[in-house]
Design a protein around this motif. Structure first.
Motif: not given
Length: 169
Positions: A39-49
């Motif tokens: 939902n932002g506002p920034s891009n996210v890289t390498a978020a964990t799931f």
């Protein structure tokens, strides 16, 4: 004069479980669809799931695809009850996980499945309360019993003994 500002990326990750059933039948297929949205506002890289499927579910297979916006699943296919991968998601992007398996024939009680997403180090999540979701299915044991009875003959003679075979399956 110099002004130095430290950039702190901020991404509100939201996890939704879309279980279509409140019950599960032992020996039958079961699915645990999950979405993760940024939902932002920034891009996210390498978020964990992560998603640990209950042990009473066997033959677990899963897939990940970006269904809205721009993103990347760290792994797009896998198997096993412990799912752990990373996600890159632009604001407004959604990753959809299709998780399925078969409820063990001896299962009882409830199947509790919780999926969680998290931002990497250096990011903040302004609403961490929506970073996990749980689906609970009550295991409903059912059986379809059938009974057959036969004497192995199409006719009988009055006054003679008859022997029957009864089969329950």
């Amino acid at each position: 004069a110099t002004d130095t500002d430290t950039l702190t990326p901020q991404s509100d990750l939201a996890v939704t479980k879309m279980g279509g059933s409140a019950t599960a039948v032992p020996g039958s297929p079961v699915s645990f669809p999950v979405t993760v949205s940024n939902n932002g506002p920034s891009n996210v890289t390498a978020a964990t799931f992560t998603d640990t499927v209950p042990a009473a579910v066997t033959g677990v297979a899963w897939s990940c695809s970006i269904t809205t916006g721009v993103g990347l699943c760290g792994s797009s296919l896998g198997s096993g009850n412990a799912i752990a991968t990373t996600l890159d998601l632009s604001p407004g992007a959604t990753a959809t996980f299709a998780v399925s398996g078969t409820v063990s024939p001896g299962a009882s009680g409830t199947l509790v499945n919780t999926a969680t997403a998290g931002v990497p180090a250096g990011w903040t999540d302004p609403n961490a309360g929506n970073n996990s979701a749980t689906d609970t299915d009550t295991v409903v044991r059912t059986s379809d019993l059938a009974v057959t009875k036969t004497d192995g003959s199409v006719s009988e003679v009055p006054g003679t003994a008859v022997s029957y075979t009864v089969t329950v399956s």
